[in-house]
Design a protein around this motif. Structure first.
Motif, PDB file in Angstrom:
ATOM      1  N   LEU A 303       5.709   2.208  -1.132  1.00  0.00           N
ATOM      2  CA  LEU A 303       6.453   2.768  -0.002  1.00  0.00           C
ATOM      3  C   LEU A 303       6.027   2.126   1.319  1.00  0.00           C
ATOM      4  N   PRO A 304       4.726   1.889   1.564  1.00  0.00           N
ATOM      5  CA  PRO A 304       4.363   1.188   2.807  1.00  0.00           C
ATOM      6  C   PRO A 304       5.028  -0.175   2.943  1.00  0.00           C
ATOM      7  N   ASP A 305       5.230  -0.882   1.822  1.00  0.00           N
ATOM      8  CA  ASP A 305       5.938  -2.166   1.880  1.00  0.00           C
ATOM      9  C   ASP A 305       7.374  -1.972   2.380  1.00  0.00           C
ATOM     10  N   LEU A 306       8.063  -0.981   1.828  1.00  0.00           N
ATOM     11  CA  LEU A 306       9.442  -0.716   2.251  1.00  0.00           C
ATOM     12  C   LEU A 306       9.488  -0.301   3.712  1.00  0.00           C
ATOM     13  N   LYS A 307       8.579   0.580   4.103  1.00  0.00           N
ATOM     14  CA  LYS A 307       8.564   1.041   5.493  1.00  0.00           C
ATOM     15  C   LYS A 307       8.330  -0.115   6.453  1.00  0.00           C
ATOM     16  N   ALA A 308       7.448  -1.029   6.082  1.00  0.00           N
ATOM     17  CA  ALA A 308       7.139  -2.150   6.969  1.00  0.00           C
ATOM     18  C   ALA A 308       8.356  -3.037   7.196  1.00  0.00           C
ATOM     19  N   VAL A 309       9.096  -3.327   6.116  1.00  0.00           N
ATOM     20  CA  VAL A 309      10.292  -4.156   6.250  1.00  0.00           C
ATOM     21  C   VAL A 309      11.352  -3.446   7.091  1.00  0.00           C
ATOM     22  N   MET A 310      11.602  -2.184   6.773  1.00  0.00           N
ATOM     23  CA  MET A 310      12.617  -1.436   7.515  1.00  0.00           C
ATOM     24  C   MET A 310      12.248  -1.332   8.991  1.00  0.00           C
ATOM     25  N   ALA A 311      10.982  -1.069   9.276  1.00  0.00           N
ATOM     26  CA  ALA A 311      10.543  -0.898  10.666  1.00  0.00           C
ATOM     27  C   ALA A 311      10.672  -2.195  11.453  1.00  0.00           C
ATOM     28  N   GLU A 312      10.362  -3.323  10.810  1.00  0.00           N
ATOM     29  CA  GLU A 312      10.487  -4.608  11.509  1.00  0.00           C
ATOM     30  C   GLU A 312      11.916  -4.825  11.978  1.00  0.00           C
ATOM     31  N   TRP A 313      12.888  -4.531  11.099  1.00  0.00           N
ATOM     32  CA  TRP A 313      14.287  -4.731  11.468  1.00  0.00           C
ATOM     33  C   TRP A 313      14.788  -3.656  12.425  1.00  0.00           C
ATOM     34  N   GLN A 314      14.131  -2.496  12.439  1.00  0.00           N
ATOM     35  CA  GLN A 314      14.497  -1.441  13.379  1.00  0.00           C
ATOM     36  C   GLN A 314      14.009  -1.756  14.795  1.00  0.00           C
ATOM     37  N   THR A 315      12.839  -2.349  14.910  1.00  0.00           N
ATOM     38  CA  THR A 315      12.200  -2.493  16.225  1.00  0.00           C
ATOM     39  C   THR A 315      12.222  -3.908  16.778  1.00  0.00           C
ATOM     40  N   ASP A 316      12.289  -4.929  15.919  1.00  0.00           N
ATOM     41  CA  ASP A 316      12.142  -6.318  16.384  1.00  0.00           C
ATOM     42  C   ASP A 316      13.464  -7.072  16.490  1.00  0.00           C
ATOM     43  N   LEU A 317      14.523  -6.531  15.926  1.00  0.00           N
ATOM     44  CA  LEU A 317      15.813  -7.234  15.963  1.00  0.00           C
ATOM     45  C   LEU A 317      16.438  -7.143  17.342  1.00  0.00           C
ATOM     46  N   ASP A 318      16.804  -8.292  17.885  1.00  0.00           N
ATOM     47  CA  ASP A 318      17.519  -8.342  19.160  1.00  0.00           C
ATOM     48  C   ASP A 318      19.006  -8.230  18.871  1.00  0.00           C
ATOM     49  N   GLY A 319      19.459  -7.007  18.612  1.00  0.00           N
ATOM     50  CA  GLY A 319      20.852  -6.805  18.269  1.00  0.00           C
ATOM     51  C   GLY A 319      21.007  -5.553  17.433  1.00  0.00           C
ATOM     52  N   TRP A 320      22.164  -5.410  16.813  1.00  0.00           N
ATOM     53  CA  TRP A 320      22.490  -4.190  16.072  1.00  0.00           C
ATOM     54  C   TRP A 320      22.212  -4.372  14.586  1.00  0.00           C
ATOM     55  N   ASN A 321      21.738  -3.282  13.970  1.00  0.00           N
ATOM     56  CA  ASN A 321      21.353  -3.289  12.564  1.00  0.00           C
ATOM     57  C   ASN A 321      22.486  -2.895  11.630  1.00  0.00           C
ATOM     58  N   THR A 322      22.358  -3.300  10.378  1.00  0.00           N
ATOM     59  CA  THR A 322      23.014  -2.627   9.263  1.00  0.00           C
ATOM     60  C   THR A 322      21.943  -1.832   8.527  1.00  0.00           C
ATOM     61  N   VAL A 323      22.345  -0.747   7.888  1.00  0.00           N
ATOM     62  CA  VAL A 323      21.424   0.031   7.057  1.00  0.00           C
ATOM     63  C   VAL A 323      22.086   0.193   5.692  1.00  0.00           C
ATOM     64  N   TYR A 324      21.461  -0.372   4.669  1.00  0.00           N
ATOM     65  CA  TYR A 324      22.016  -0.249   3.319  1.00  0.00           C
ATOM     66  C   TYR A 324      20.882  -0.317   2.304  1.00  0.00           C
ATOM     67  N   LEU A 325      21.102   0.273   1.159  1.00  0.00           N
ATOM     68  CA  LEU A 325      20.159   0.219   0.049  1.00  0.00           C
ATOM     69  C   LEU A 325      20.806  -0.323  -1.220  1.00  0.00           C
ATOM     70  N   GLY A 326      22.116  -0.410  -1.238  1.00  0.00           N
ATOM     71  CA  GLY A 326      22.801  -0.921  -2.414  1.00  0.00           C
ATOM     72  C   GLY A 326      24.202  -1.364  -2.073  1.00  0.00           C
ATOM     73  N   ASN A 327      24.804  -2.103  -2.986  1.00  0.00           N
ATOM     74  CA  ASN A 327      26.201  -2.519  -2.877  1.00  0.00           C
ATOM     75  C   ASN A 327      26.637  -3.064  -4.230  1.00  0.00           C
ATOM     76  N   HIS A 328      27.721  -3.818  -4.252  1.00  0.00           N
ATOM     77  CA  HIS A 328      28.259  -4.327  -5.513  1.00  0.00           C
ATOM     78  C   HIS A 328      27.373  -5.367  -6.173  1.00  0.00           C
ATOM     79  N   ASP A 329      26.372  -5.892  -5.458  1.00  0.00           N
ATOM     80  CA  ASP A 329      25.472  -6.914  -5.993  1.00  0.00           C
ATOM     81  C   ASP A 329      24.104  -6.369  -6.380  1.00  0.00           C
ATOM     82  N   GLN A 330      23.878  -5.081  -6.227  1.00  0.00           N
ATOM     83  CA  GLN A 330      22.550  -4.508  -6.394  1.00  0.00           C
ATOM     84  C   GLN A 330      22.574  -3.351  -7.402  1.00  0.00           C
ATOM     85  N   PRO A 331      21.407  -3.013  -7.969  1.00  0.00           N
ATOM     86  CA  PRO A 331      21.353  -1.816  -8.821  1.00  0.00           C
ATOM     87  C   PRO A 331      21.735  -0.567  -8.028  1.00  0.00           C
TER      88      PRO A 331
END
Length: 567
Positions: A303-331
């Motif tokens: 879980l800390p690995d997942l949190k670290a990735v999500m947090a980086e994109w939440q706080t360091d991205l200069d722009g707007w995010n997408t939030v997703y965990l799955g789609n037609h290409d994923q389990p």
């Protein structure tokens, strides 16, 4: 921080995979009229945008991502008239339509490629052809060592032409040559054609692969996808994006989201900053936590690995995010990030909370809202996924595996077919998806997991999604609020705070606490504020909610999710 408001920032997107959504004519394949039949259900969910996977004319070598005519509808899905009716019905329900844009490659049956093979009217340069060498037996040797994303060489020899063409995916998906201005002009004209028809934007398939470097140098042979360091975010990617936006999107109130392979947060910022050419991107860092050593491995993640990735994109991205965990290409998300056994309902609700309370535009995939799971495949012959089946074939031919059973666990987990099994509408034959023989296996758990059963439960997963989508639409802080990760190293609790500096809103400070664990957990969340229960997947606002917390000391049940208003 409400500056820079946009409808696509406040939207919730629902992805429809047309082949598997609803079949109206009994041929076993979902279609446009089938989608129209179910639009009230989608609208009642509370979503704002439908992302429609490709419905263009296609020989279906890769389930529609091999397009043979960008301006025609695949006959199994219906006609252009059906599509126009669908668009009107979506707009009548105050929703918007985003189409898939697939312009890194076409089908080898596209008129452009057929003309390219014939070297007709300058079309040879529409694709990337190279002579290559010959080995001692006279067989063609690929011009470089790049591999396909589906396994094997990225080059295929064409007997008629006497040269090899590049395909970063299936051999029936030749890559377009974006260095050719005529290619770009034809693509922009096609984009404009769809925008003029009234669509509301595009999800852009593997769009950061369109620029290949001069000379096509060899890639690192030890890389999981050989050559990716050269063709992901290639030398002219930003230039092509800027040109495409200026020629098309910039003239419309549209939404653009680019699927970007192997991208980091800094490069993404170049594309989605305030003056960038795209509105947002899909990245894959959290999708690759369980495959750091490549497709053929299933690795443990924390879980800390997942949190670290999500947090980086939440706080360091200069722009707007997408939030997703799955789609037609994923389990399926509840099978990958939750517990699809004893705690399927609880973990499905928890994952909904995560998706809908992070900063960014949430993307839901059909069936997430009822907790659909990965499918128990009984044999390799049941699978349809071009990626998985090609990898197995190559592994058998090379001797890397002796038989399918040796790779069964990995293949059945990785297969994109898990997300592509038919939507489970009710407990009738074929889950109410079709009166015919479905094009792909229906998950046998449809008798218990289906929309009709979910509709009958006020406390079920479907109701939870609807209520949480409503809450997000009511609270600006869940859309525009700043993000602060709490307890980054905790092994089972995922906690974060959303704050909005805006005196005009009623709720400006929200705490989200998720117990991503099948065990009860006690935790002290480092928040110095009074907490009032807002929403959750176990308590659901009941009168005893206050009995479960004292200040920031919380006792959480398995896969429990809670939202608090802080003051």
């Amino acid at each position: 921080m409400t500056a820079g408001r946009a409808w696509w920032k406040e939207a919730v997107v629902y992805q429809i995979y047309p082949q598997s959504f609803n079949d109206s004519d009994g041929d076993g394949v979902g279609d446009l009229q089938g989608i129209i039949e179910r639009l009230d259900y989608v609208a009642d969910l509370g979503v704002d945008v439908i992302w429609l996977n490709p419905v263009y004319q296609s020989p279906q070598a890769d389930n529609g991502y091999d397009i043979s005519d960008y301006r025609a509808i695949h006959e199994a899905y219906g006609t252009l008239d059906d599509w126009e009716e669908l668009l009107a019905e979506i707009h009548d329900r105050d929703m918007r339509l985003v189409m898939d844009l697939v312009v890194n490659h076409t089908s080898d049956e596209h008129e452009w490629f057929q003309r390219s093979r014939r070297d007709e009217d300058g079309y040879r340069d529409y694709y990337i052809w190279r002579e290559g060498d010959r080995d001692e037996d006279g067989n063609p040797v690929p011009p470089n060592n790049w591999t396909s994303g589906f396994g094997g060489s990225a080059w295929t020899y064409d007997e008629e032409v006497g040269e090899q063409y590049l395909h970063l995916f299936h051999e029936k998906q030749p890559d377009l040559n974006w260095e050719n201005p005529e290619v770009r002009s034809d693509i922009y004209e096609m984009i404009e054609w769809w925008l003029e028809k009234g669509i509301d934007g595009f999800r852009m398939d593997v769009i950061n692969l369109i620029s290949k470097p001069e000379g096509l140098p060899d890639g690192d042979p030890d890389s999981g996808w050989v050559g990716i360091e050269h063709f992901a975010d290639g030398p002219r990617t930003q230039e092509f994006f800027d040109e495409m936006a200026a020629e098309t999107f910039d003239d419309y109130d549209s939404m653009t989201v680019g699927e970007c392979v192997d991208i980091d947060v800094d490069t993404a910022g170049d594309y989605v900053s305030a003056d960038g050419p795209l509105d947002m991107v899909f990245h894959f860092e959290h999708m690759q936590l369980d495959q750091q050593d490549g497709w053929w491995s299933i690795e443990d993640w924390s879980l800390p690995d997942l949190k670290a990735v999500m947090a980086e994109w939440q706080t360091d991205l200069d722009g707007w995010n997408t939030v997703y965990l799955g789609n037609h290409d994923q389990p399926r998300i509840v099978s990958r990030f939750g517990d699809d056994g004893d705690y399927r309902e609880e973990s499905a609700k928890l994952l909904a909370t995560l998706l809908l309370t992070h900063q960014g535009t949430p993307f839901l995939f059909q069936g997430d809202e009822i907790g659909m799971t990965n499918c128990p495949w009984e044999s390799f012959e049941e699978m349809r996924d071009a990626d998985a089946t090609n990898r197995v074939r190559l592994a058998l031919e090379s001797g890397d595996i002796e038989d399918y059973d040796e790779a069964r666990d990995v293949v059945e987990f990785r297969s994109r077919d898990n997300a592509r099994t038919p939507m489970q509408w009710d407990d009738s034959q074929n889950a109410g998806f079709t009166d015919g023989d479905p094009w792909i296996k229906v998950n046998p758990n449809y008798e218990d997991i289906n929309v009709a059963a979910a509709e009958a439960r006020e406390d079920g997963i479907l109701s939870y999604y609807r209520d949480l989508i409503d809450l997000r639409s009511d609270l600006d802080v869940l859309v525009y609020g700043e993000y602060e990760l709490l307890l980054p190293d905790h092994e089972s609790v995922y906690a974060y705070r959303r704050t909005l500096d805006d005196p005009a809103v009623d709720v400006d400070d929200v705490l989200v606490v998720l117990n991503v664990s099948p065990a009860e957990t006690s935790v002290c969340v480092p928040v110095d504020a009074d907490a009032s229960f807002l929403f959750g997947n176990e308590l659901d606002g009941s009168d005893d909610a206050t009995d479960h917390h004292e200040g920031t000391d919380l006792h959480l049940r398995p896969y429990e999710a809670r939202l608090y208003e802080l003051s």
